[in-house]
Design a protein around this motif. Structure first.
Motif, mmCIF file in Angstrom:
data_model
loop_
_atom_site.group_PDB
_atom_site.id
_atom_site.type_symbol
_atom_site.label_atom_id
_atom_site.label_comp_id
_atom_site.label_asym_id
_atom_site.label_seq_id
_atom_site.Cartn_x
_atom_site.Cartn_y
_atom_site.Cartn_z
ATOM 1 N N GLN A 96 0.832 -1.196 0.000
ATOM 2 C CA GLN A 96 0.000 0.000 0.000
ATOM 3 C C GLN A 96 0.874 1.257 0.000
ATOM 4 N N PRO A 97 0.441 2.333 -0.685
ATOM 5 C CA PRO A 97 1.220 3.575 -0.689
ATOM 6 C C PRO A 97 1.061 4.344 0.617
ATOM 7 N N TYR A 98 2.160 4.925 1.074
ATOM 8 C CA TYR A 98 2.166 5.794 2.255
ATOM 9 C C TYR A 98 2.867 7.090 1.881
ATOM 10 N N GLY A 119 -2.010 6.398 1.642
ATOM 11 C CA GLY A 119 -2.491 7.137 0.491
ATOM 12 C C GLY A 119 -1.354 7.755 -0.290
ATOM 13 N N SER A 120 -1.685 8.308 -1.445
ATOM 14 C CA SER A 120 -0.669 8.799 -2.367
ATOM 15 C C SER A 120 -0.481 10.309 -2.356
ATOM 16 N N SER A 121 -1.032 10.998 -1.367
ATOM 17 C CA SER A 121 -0.830 12.438 -1.244
ATOM 18 C C SER A 121 -0.978 12.845 0.216
ATOM 19 N N ALA A 122 -0.421 14.024 0.535
ATOM 20 C CA ALA A 122 -0.477 14.516 1.915
ATOM 21 C C ALA A 122 -1.761 15.305 2.142
ATOM 22 N N TYR A 161 5.640 6.414 -1.066
ATOM 23 C CA TYR A 161 6.332 5.148 -1.323
ATOM 24 C C TYR A 161 5.361 4.003 -1.057
ATOM 25 N N THR A 162 5.312 3.033 -1.965
ATOM 26 C CA THR A 162 4.494 1.839 -1.770
ATOM 27 C C THR A 162 5.313 0.806 -1.016
ATOM 28 N N LEU A 163 4.829 0.407 0.137
ATOM 29 C CA LEU A 163 5.595 -0.473 1.019
ATOM 30 C C LEU A 163 5.892 -1.814 0.364
#
Length: 219
Positions: free
Chosen positions: A83-85, A167-170, A131-133
């Motif tokens: 998953q993206p973080y 998720g992919s954005s802050a 980054y995708t874990l």
């Protein structure tokens, strides 16, 4: 990247979010590990300068990886594999103590083999990267590291508000203490039909997207 938090201009609606980093603005807390590989362990202190939140004191971190591989501050965190973080943090070059006006400092999530280089200047800026874990390691790391292209051998920076979220954005910063922090999904509800009694076209513009919730429909 986002600059200093803007003055509120109206209604902000965001999705739910969770900052999994604890003591997100207390980098002197023991939850943050200071370590190095051949360089110098970072030094963390508090200085009298204005932070992005308007406070009169802020955290200063000095890094030095000269002769080594990395110098970093990190917090061990776990996430969901594949998953993206997104990691975000405000930084500013500490020229008040003799630091250069432009410095390169890296961010890294978990086992990312590349990381992300931040060009830190004399203006507070919120840096973010995703980054995708590869596994469950979601550690938050602020560092100088040979593998992050652009890093200087030393850096003297001011830091504020670290956030790690899925998720992919802050999203908007969620401050934390001993526990993680969360924010519920935002919503806005207007009732009634006589909107002309409170809405004036000359005062501004409303742009909206609505979803019909069928369970609330009436015959």
């Amino acid at each position: 990247p986002t600059t200093t938090p803007p003055t509120p201009r109206g209604l902000l609606l965001e999705g739910s979010a969770n900052n999994i980093a604890t003591y997100s603005n207390d980098f002197s807390n023991a939850i943050w590990t200071l370590d190095t590989s051949g360089g110098t362990i970072p030094a963390v202190s508090t200085v009298s300068q204005t932070g992005p939140d308007g406070a009169s004191t802020v955290t200063r971190i000095t890094f030095n990886k000269t002769g080594g591989v990395f110098s970093r501050i990190r917090q061990t965190l776990s996430g969901t594999a594949s998953q993206p973080y997104t990691m975000s943090v405000w930084m500013k070059a500490n020229t008040a103590s003799g630091g250069a006006s432009t410095q390169n400092v890296g961010l890294r999530i978990g086992a990312d083999s590349a990381g992300f280089n931040c060009v830190v200047t004399t203006t507070w800026k919120r840096f973010q990267y995703t980054y995708t874990l590869s596994g469950t390691d979601a550690a938050a790391q602020i560092m100088l590291w040979d593998s992050i292209i652009g890093n200087d051998e030393t850096a003297d920076v001011l830091v504020y508000g670290c956030m790690i979220e899925s998720g992919s954005s802050a999203s908007s910063y969620i401050p934390t203490g001993a526990r993680t922090g969360s924010r519920a999904e935002g919503s806005c509800v207007m009732t009634g039909t006589n909107f002309s009694s409170w809405f004036t076209q000359g005062a501004g513009t409303i742009v909206a997207q609505s979803d019909i919730i069928t369970t609330n429909l009436r015959n």
